[in-house]
Design an enzyme around this catalytic site. Structure first.
Site, mmCIF file in Angstrom:
data_model
loop_
_atom_site.group_PDB
_atom_site.id
_atom_site.type_symbol
_atom_site.label_atom_id
_atom_site.label_comp_id
_atom_site.label_asym_id
_atom_site.label_seq_id
_atom_site.Cartn_x
_atom_site.Cartn_y
_atom_site.Cartn_z
ATOM 1 N N ASP A 107 0.871 -1.180 0.000
ATOM 2 C CA ASP A 107 0.000 0.000 0.000
ATOM 3 C C ASP A 107 0.905 1.227 0.000
ATOM 4 O OD1 ASP A 107 -2.306 1.807 0.424
ATOM 5 O OD2 ASP A 107 -3.349 -0.058 0.836
ATOM 6 N N HIS A 166 -2.775 2.852 -4.670
ATOM 7 C CA HIS A 166 -2.189 2.406 -3.394
ATOM 8 C C HIS A 166 -0.744 1.955 -3.624
ATOM 9 C CE1 HIS A 166 -5.869 2.623 -0.909
ATOM 10 N NE2 HIS A 166 -6.497 2.297 -2.010
ATOM 11 N N GLU A 201 -9.760 2.555 -5.584
ATOM 12 C CA GLU A 201 -9.382 3.899 -5.148
ATOM 13 C C GLU A 201 -8.127 4.441 -5.846
ATOM 14 O OE1 GLU A 201 -11.075 3.656 -0.605
ATOM 15 O OE2 GLU A 201 -9.086 2.826 -0.966
HETATM 16 C C1 ACM Z 1 -10.908 -0.946 0.237
HETATM 17 O O1 ACM Z 1 -11.386 -0.912 1.381
HETATM 18 N N1 ACM Z 1 -10.329 0.135 -0.279
HETATM 19 C C2 ACM Z 1 -10.945 -2.141 -0.554
#
Ligand code: ACM
Ligand code: ZN
Length: 494
Positions: free
Chosen positions: A161, A220, A281
């Site tokens: 991440d 991420h 995201e």
């Molecule tokens: C997530 O909670 N962004 C998969």
């Protein structure tokens, strides 16, 4: 513990006459193929018996009712578990609960009974985020034992991440030399060697658990592009509040060469059929400005940045498929057109309900369920949000989840692989995780294994309370049923 008090509840319990006296101890009698179950059971028996010991026969049978089905018979002078090699492990987990008395100490006797059991869902997972805060290998090993007790069978490791890259990649040493240490806080620094991860995979296999690695693409990925700035659009990655805008450039071939090399090593360490490629995201700000990304959009005749993400995801998933594996992606990948072979991971329940689940099933995908309102055991993650009811999590809410909602056809229902509960660690360190998991993880485990149509909250809550002493003897402390805020601040943690 009595058979009616087990968590997860078995499919069928038939009482038999008589009792089995355990005061002379137990003796494990494994048949051929039962080695893993025998090793696990022997390691946890507090009394290995003398001449009066009750034999525990472990017999491998054809797994015609499913790999994890088992039959457990408690008779006056013998205990017998039958099943495939993994089914025996699930039976040993059941026996472990039966062997504890109400205080968690070894029981003196058992009521005779026969249990026939098999899981409702094939995929029963726990996601652990070892990137935001590092989780030690010792803690992960213990987590595998806890998972086996709960009959969970997939450990989803969120290895990558923005806050840290956690897996040693021999051909890209900067990922750990730089990417594992992007944060100043010592609890956010560190990585696993490939040897450590192989050991973890082997221990998991001995408990009937598969480890699923997650390597996030394209978002991420700040820790990755901080280690390899040439892979991000600006070549100068910078931090920003919220989701990181600096991520992999989808226009440059070097990005794909990098990801193939990384995944090549990931596949050597993790034999799992599935690899999770993230996909959630991912801000598109940089892609909109990047000449390489824009050239790719033109050359591939893509409609824009969303389709560029889909192009990238499909290309990386194709690499996995060329190596005989399959990709999983978070539900945002539906905004492009992922290959039908890709498993879609539903999560945005709080804001989008079950829209992604239904969309993915309608498009022919197999689906994994982590509806965040019900399965994110780290909720609420932000101390400022702890009075927002939709952000709280409690046993009742977790237990009310529907992983397979009403109105699906049997064929669609069959494409739901199962579910995962998730522990994200933006605001949590490993010492806090037991109390975030327990007791709510018991509700997830029960919904994944037992027939969800039979749920009864009051009765379940009673079993949860009865189970607490045994979990305490296993070194697990329950947190509260309702979690309104992270349980201890970092400063207060021990
Ligand atoms: C997530 O909670 N962004 C998969
Ligand atoms: Zn770019």
């Amino acid at each position: 513990m009595r058979p009616e008090e087990l968590i997860p509840r078995p499919r069928a319990i038939s009482p038999r006459p008589g009792r089995c006296d355990l005061r002379g101890g137990l003796r494990v009698l494994p048949g051929p193929g039962a080695e893993a179950a025998a090793a696990w059971l022997s390691g946890r028996l507090s009394r290995i018996g003398d001449g009066r010991a009750v034999p525990v026969a472990l017999a491998v049978r054809p797994a015609d009712r499913g790999a994890e089905a088992y039959r457990l018979v408690v008779a006056p002078g013998e205990i017998r578990i039958e099943g495939g090699p993994v089914g025996l492990l699930r039976g040993v987990a059941t026996l472990g609960q039966l062997l504890a008395d109400e205080g968690g100490a070894p029981a003196a006797e058992l009521p005779c009974c026969e249990i026939e059991d098999a899981p409702a869902f094939a995929w029963r997972g726990l996601l652990l985020d070892c990137s935001r805060h590092f989780l030690s290998t010792a803690w992960l090993r213990r987590a595998l034992d806890v998972m086996a007790e709960l009959k969970l069978n997939r450990l989803h490791l969120h290895l990558v991440d923005d806050q840290g890259w956690r897996m040693e990649i021999a051909s890209r040493p900067k990922l750990t030399a730089i990417g594992a240490f992007v944060e100043d806080d010592p609890r956010q620094r560190g990585f696993y060697t490939q040897a450590e991860l192989r050991e973890l995979v082997a221990l998991a296999a001995a408990r009937g658990i598969e480890v699923i690695p997650e390597i996030e693409v394209p978002g991420h990925s700040y820790a990755a592009v901080r280690s390899h700035p040439e892979l991000c659009c600006t070549r100068r990655p910078e931090r920003n509040p919220g989701h990181q805008k600096d991520l992999y450039c989808a226009g440059r071939e070097a990005t794909f060469e990098f990801l193939d090399a990384v995944l090549g090593e990931v596949l050597e360490v993790f034999p799992s059929e599935y690899v999770h490629l993230g996909g959630d995201e991912a801000p598109k700000d940089r892609w909109r400005e990047c000449p390489d990304c824009q050239r790719r959009i033109r050359e591939e005749r893509l409609s824009g940045e969303e389709e560029l993400q889909s192009y990238m995801f499909r290309r990386v998933a194709r690499y996995l498929e060329s190596r005989g594996r399959r990709a999983i992606g978070w539900e945002e990948i539906l905004d492009g057109a992922p290959s039908p072979d890709t498993v879609v991971h539903w999560w945005r329940c709080r804001t989008h309900g079950d829209a992604a689940l239904r969309r993915a099933l309608a498009a022919g995908h197999r689906v994994l369920c982590s509806p965040n309102s019900f399965t994110y055991l780290s909720f609420p993650v932000n101390p400022d949000e702890h009075f927002r009811p939709e952000r709280t999590s409690d046993l009742e809410k977790v237990y009310s989840a529907r992983y397979a909602p009403e109105g699906l056809s049997p064929e669609e229902r069959g494409r739901i692989l199962g579910a995962e509960c998730c522990v994200w660690t933006e605001h949590l360190v490993e010492e806090q995780l037991d109390a975030m998991l327990f007791p709510r993880v018991l509700a997830c485990a029960e919904l994944m294994w037992s027939d969800p149509a039979e749920r009864n909250l009051d009765e379940f809550r009673r079993r949860v309370r009865l189970a607490e002493p045994r979990w305490r003897t296993l070194g697990v402390e329950y947190g509260p049923e309702t979690v309104m805020q992270p349980l201890r601040t970092f400063e207060e943690r021990t």
